[in-house]
Design a protein around this motif. Structure first.
Motif, PDB file in Angstrom:
ATOM      1  N   TRP A  68       0.711  -1.058  -0.014  1.00  0.00           N
ATOM      2  CA  TRP A  68      -0.147   0.072   0.020  1.00  0.00           C
ATOM      3  C   TRP A  68       1.144   1.167  -0.058  1.00  0.00           C
ATOM      4  O   TRP A  68       1.809   1.244   0.529  1.00  0.00           O
ATOM      5  CB  TRP A  68      -0.833   0.257   1.149  1.00  0.00           C
ATOM      6  N   HIS A  69       0.286   1.996  -0.730  1.00  0.00           N
ATOM      7  CA  HIS A  69       0.716   3.779  -0.510  1.00  0.00           C
ATOM      8  C   HIS A  69      -0.354   4.286   0.306  1.00  0.00           C
ATOM      9  O   HIS A  69      -1.263   4.086   0.073  1.00  0.00           O
ATOM     10  CB  HIS A  69       0.935   4.406  -1.669  1.00  0.00           C
ATOM     11  N   ILE A  70       0.258   4.964   1.326  1.00  0.00           N
ATOM     12  CA  ILE A  70      -0.903   5.613   2.421  1.00  0.00           C
ATOM     13  C   ILE A  70      -0.402   7.069   2.493  1.00  0.00           C
ATOM     14  O   ILE A  70       0.752   7.669   2.249  1.00  0.00           O
ATOM     15  CB  ILE A  70      -0.717   5.286   3.846  1.00  0.00           C
ATOM     16  N   ARG A  71      -1.439   7.926   2.465  1.00  0.00           N
ATOM     17  CA  ARG A  71      -1.580   9.353   2.327  1.00  0.00           C
ATOM     18  C   ARG A  71      -2.162  10.060   3.374  1.00  0.00           C
ATOM     19  O   ARG A  71      -3.370   9.766   3.353  1.00  0.00           O
ATOM     20  CB  ARG A  71      -1.899  10.069   1.085  1.00  0.00           C
ATOM     21  N   GLN A  72      -1.730  10.731   4.412  1.00  0.00           N
ATOM     22  CA  GLN A  72      -2.410  11.462   5.370  1.00  0.00           C
ATOM     23  C   GLN A  72      -2.656  12.854   5.307  1.00  0.00           C
ATOM     24  O   GLN A  72      -1.429  13.457   4.947  1.00  0.00           O
ATOM     25  CB  GLN A  72      -2.113  10.890   6.650  1.00  0.00           C
TER      26      GLN A  72
END
Length: 131
Positions: free
Chosen positions: A16-20
């Motif tokens: 996964w790539h996660i962006r917050q």
């Protein structure tokens, strides 16, 4: 060697790539959180993710993740999950849905509660909402 990339379809080093958003400090997961699920074919996932990342970076969405090439190896495409903090907050759920529509995601999407994902609820009855 597993190829690492910031482009989801080309990343084979993680699932996964996660962006917050800049104002959020912890990845959501638990009994209260939920997510809109966008299914994208391999050829479209990178441009779709760029739109979602931009909305997260501008603080319009608080958190999202996208499956990478590694996770999608034996699948027909990718999934992008766009999170909300509380699945009982229908106003926020539909606010996020409107943002997704404004970004061009106008097809019907499913909203799933994380508690259902944690309990392995898939197939019939999987979606809390379809919009």
């Amino acid at each position: 060697m597993f190829r690492e990339s910031e482009i989801p379809s080309e990343d084979f080093s993680r699932s996964w790539h996660i962006r917050q958003s800049p104002s959020f400090d912890e990845f959501p997961s638990g009994d209260r959180t939920g997510k809109w699920c966008i299914f994208a074919p391999n050829v479209d996932v990178d441009s779709a993710w760029a739109k979602i990342k931009s909305a997260v970076d501008s603080d319009n969405l608080f958190c999202a993740k996208v499956s990478t090439g590694l996770r999608s190896l034996r699948r027909d495409g990718h999934v992008i999950c766009v999170y909300t903090r509380d699945w009982e907050d229908r106003q926020d759920i539909f606010r996020v849905r409107e943002i997704l529509r404004s970004l061009g995601f106008v097809e019907e999407l499913g909203y799933k509660r994380d508690i259902d994902t944690l309990n392995g609820v898939y197939g019939p009855g999987e979606w809390y909402l379809r919009e």
